[in-house]
Design a protein around this motif. Structure first.
Motif, PDB file in Angstrom:
ATOM      1  N   MET A 120       0.924  -1.398  -0.015  1.00  0.00           N
ATOM      2  CA  MET A 120      -0.002   0.008  -0.033  1.00  0.00           C
ATOM      3  C   MET A 120       1.044   1.313   0.059  1.00  0.00           C
ATOM      4  O   MET A 120       0.567   2.199  -0.718  1.00  0.00           O
ATOM      5  N   SER A 121       1.950   1.047   0.740  1.00  0.00           N
ATOM      6  CA  SER A 121       2.866   2.437   0.915  1.00  0.00           C
ATOM      7  C   SER A 121       3.481   2.655  -0.589  1.00  0.00           C
ATOM      8  O   SER A 121       3.538   3.894  -0.979  1.00  0.00           O
ATOM      9  N   GLU A 122       3.695   1.472  -1.348  1.00  0.00           N
ATOM     10  CA  GLU A 122       4.492   1.985  -2.558  1.00  0.00           C
ATOM     11  C   GLU A 122       3.414   2.494  -3.628  1.00  0.00           C
ATOM     12  O   GLU A 122       3.750   3.531  -4.339  1.00  0.00           O
ATOM     13  N   ASP A 123       2.113   2.149  -3.565  1.00  0.00           N
ATOM     14  CA  ASP A 123       0.923   2.568  -4.393  1.00  0.00           C
ATOM     15  C   ASP A 123       0.683   3.966  -4.129  1.00  0.00           C
ATOM     16  O   ASP A 123       0.539   4.721  -5.029  1.00  0.00           O
ATOM     17  N   LEU A 124       0.932   4.431  -2.793  1.00  0.00           N
ATOM     18  CA  LEU A 124       0.764   5.816  -2.258  1.00  0.00           C
ATOM     19  C   LEU A 124       1.850   6.477  -2.948  1.00  0.00           C
ATOM     20  O   LEU A 124       1.762   7.966  -3.126  1.00  0.00           O
ATOM     21  N   ILE A 125       3.005   6.219  -2.704  1.00  0.00           N
ATOM     22  CA  ILE A 125       4.273   6.763  -3.173  1.00  0.00           C
ATOM     23  C   ILE A 125       4.218   7.115  -4.659  1.00  0.00           C
ATOM     24  O   ILE A 125       4.405   8.244  -5.078  1.00  0.00           O
ATOM     25  N   ALA A 140       1.268   7.405  -6.244  1.00  0.00           N
ATOM     26  CA  ALA A 140       0.232   8.418  -6.366  1.00  0.00           C
ATOM     27  C   ALA A 140       0.524   9.663  -6.048  1.00  0.00           C
ATOM     28  O   ALA A 140       0.366  10.571  -7.022  1.00  0.00           O
ATOM     29  N   ILE A 141       1.426   9.836  -5.294  1.00  0.00           N
ATOM     30  CA  ILE A 141       1.876  11.139  -4.970  1.00  0.00           C
ATOM     31  C   ILE A 141       2.737  11.735  -6.097  1.00  0.00           C
ATOM     32  O   ILE A 141       2.794  12.763  -6.267  1.00  0.00           O
ATOM     33  N   GLU A 164       5.385  17.144  -1.645  1.00  0.00           N
ATOM     34  CA  GLU A 164       6.682  16.695  -1.512  1.00  0.00           C
ATOM     35  C   GLU A 164       7.082  16.094  -0.032  1.00  0.00           C
ATOM     36  O   GLU A 164       7.906  15.394   0.273  1.00  0.00           O
ATOM     37  N   TYR A 165       6.648  16.886   0.996  1.00  0.00           N
ATOM     38  CA  TYR A 165       6.640  16.570   2.345  1.00  0.00           C
ATOM     39  C   TYR A 165       6.267  15.316   2.811  1.00  0.00           C
ATOM     40  O   TYR A 165       6.816  14.424   3.312  1.00  0.00           O
ATOM     41  N   LEU A 166       5.077  14.825   2.004  1.00  0.00           N
ATOM     42  CA  LEU A 166       4.376  13.359   2.295  1.00  0.00           C
ATOM     43  C   LEU A 166       5.158  12.498   1.701  1.00  0.00           C
ATOM     44  O   LEU A 166       5.339  11.341   2.319  1.00  0.00           O
ATOM     45  N   LEU A 167       5.485  12.885   0.696  1.00  0.00           N
ATOM     46  CA  LEU A 167       6.367  11.892  -0.123  1.00  0.00           C
ATOM     47  C   LEU A 167       7.617  11.454   0.587  1.00  0.00           C
ATOM     48  O   LEU A 167       8.117  10.406   0.744  1.00  0.00           O
ATOM     49  N   GLU A 168       8.346  12.324   1.014  1.00  0.00           N
ATOM     50  CA  GLU A 168       9.538  12.140   1.678  1.00  0.00           C
ATOM     51  C   GLU A 168       9.450  11.432   2.730  1.00  0.00           C
ATOM     52  O   GLU A 168      10.075  10.599   3.416  1.00  0.00           O
ATOM     53  N   SER A 169       8.240  11.835   3.779  1.00  0.00           N
ATOM     54  CA  SER A 169       7.910  11.000   4.969  1.00  0.00           C
ATOM     55  C   SER A 169       7.532   9.674   4.607  1.00  0.00           C
ATOM     56  O   SER A 169       8.066   8.735   5.420  1.00  0.00           O
ATOM     57  N   LEU A 170       6.948   9.289   3.564  1.00  0.00           N
ATOM     58  CA  LEU A 170       6.534   7.928   3.253  1.00  0.00           C
ATOM     59  C   LEU A 170       8.057   6.889   2.857  1.00  0.00           C
ATOM     60  O   LEU A 170       8.046   6.034   3.370  1.00  0.00           O
ATOM     61  N   LEU A 229       1.836   8.715   8.495  1.00  0.00           N
ATOM     62  CA  LEU A 229       1.320   9.970   8.197  1.00  0.00           C
ATOM     63  C   LEU A 229       0.194  10.224   8.992  1.00  0.00           C
ATOM     64  O   LEU A 229      -0.641   9.398   9.443  1.00  0.00           O
ATOM     65  N   PRO A 230       0.109  11.608   9.514  1.00  0.00           N
ATOM     66  CA  PRO A 230      -1.058  12.018  10.512  1.00  0.00           C
ATOM     67  C   PRO A 230      -2.381  11.992   9.715  1.00  0.00           C
ATOM     68  O   PRO A 230      -2.616  11.810   8.595  1.00  0.00           O
TER      69      PRO A 230
END
Length: 174
Positions: free
Chosen positions: A1-6, A8-9, A24-30, A36-37
């Motif tokens: 799921m995390s790879e799919d989210l990355i 998508a971002i 960009e911040y969310l991508l870096e966090s993942l 993620l909050p």
């Protein structure tokens, strides 16, 4: 799921959709494995369906192809900008070398004036080595050649400036 989210971002970033800084911040966090909050998860749940549609394989592939097509067009535009080379081209290397040669020859040409100032800081027996061009000209009995060289260099600068100014003006008329 995390790879799919990355993925998508990354697609949202490529398409230029949403808040670029936040994405960009969310991508870096993942990518660093941080969770993620809830507010960021809700943001992504809202953004992904709007701009990427559902994650069905055919639609997902279509969105990827659209993103790649957009990137290809941007690269093509950059290639055209680089290839056209419009505007004034600077040849800094040649002018910089000529400038330092002029300063070096000028330093030696004005030895008699400079020597009085630096004689307080340099020992008298080393003073001749501070002006190497004059030292070499003295050995060859060509004492005035340093002044002549400096005059030629100093006179050449206005002509070089005029040539580059003419090139600049011509480049603006295109």
């Amino acid at each position: 799921m995390s790879e799919d989210l990355i993925g998508a971002i990354q697609q949202l970033l490529i398409l230029g959709k949403g808040d670029q800084g936040r994405l960009e911040y969310l991508l870096e966090s993942l990518q660093k494995g941080r969770p993620l909050p809830d507010s960021d998860q809700n943001y992504l749940k809202m953004m992904i369906p709007i701009y990427l549609g559902s994650q069905e394989p055919d639609l997902y592939k279509k969105n990827v192809e659209a993103a790649l097509e957009k990137m290809h067009d941007q690269i093509k535009q950059l290639d055209e900008k680089i290839g056209s080379k419009k505007g004034f081209e600077k040849y800094v290397g040649r002018k910089a070398v000529l400038f330092f040669v002029t300063v070096f020859v000028g330093w030696n040409a004005f030895q008699s004036y400079i020597q009085h100032v630096i004689s307080y800081y340099v020992k008298p027996d080393l003073l001749q080595y501070v002006f190497p061009l004059n030292l070499a000209a003295g050995y060859l009995n060509y004492g005035q050649i340093v002044w002549f060289g400096f005059l030629v260099l100093a006179i050449s600068w206005p002509f070089i400036g005029a040539i580059h100014l003419a090139k600049f003006i011509a480049s603006r008329k295109r």
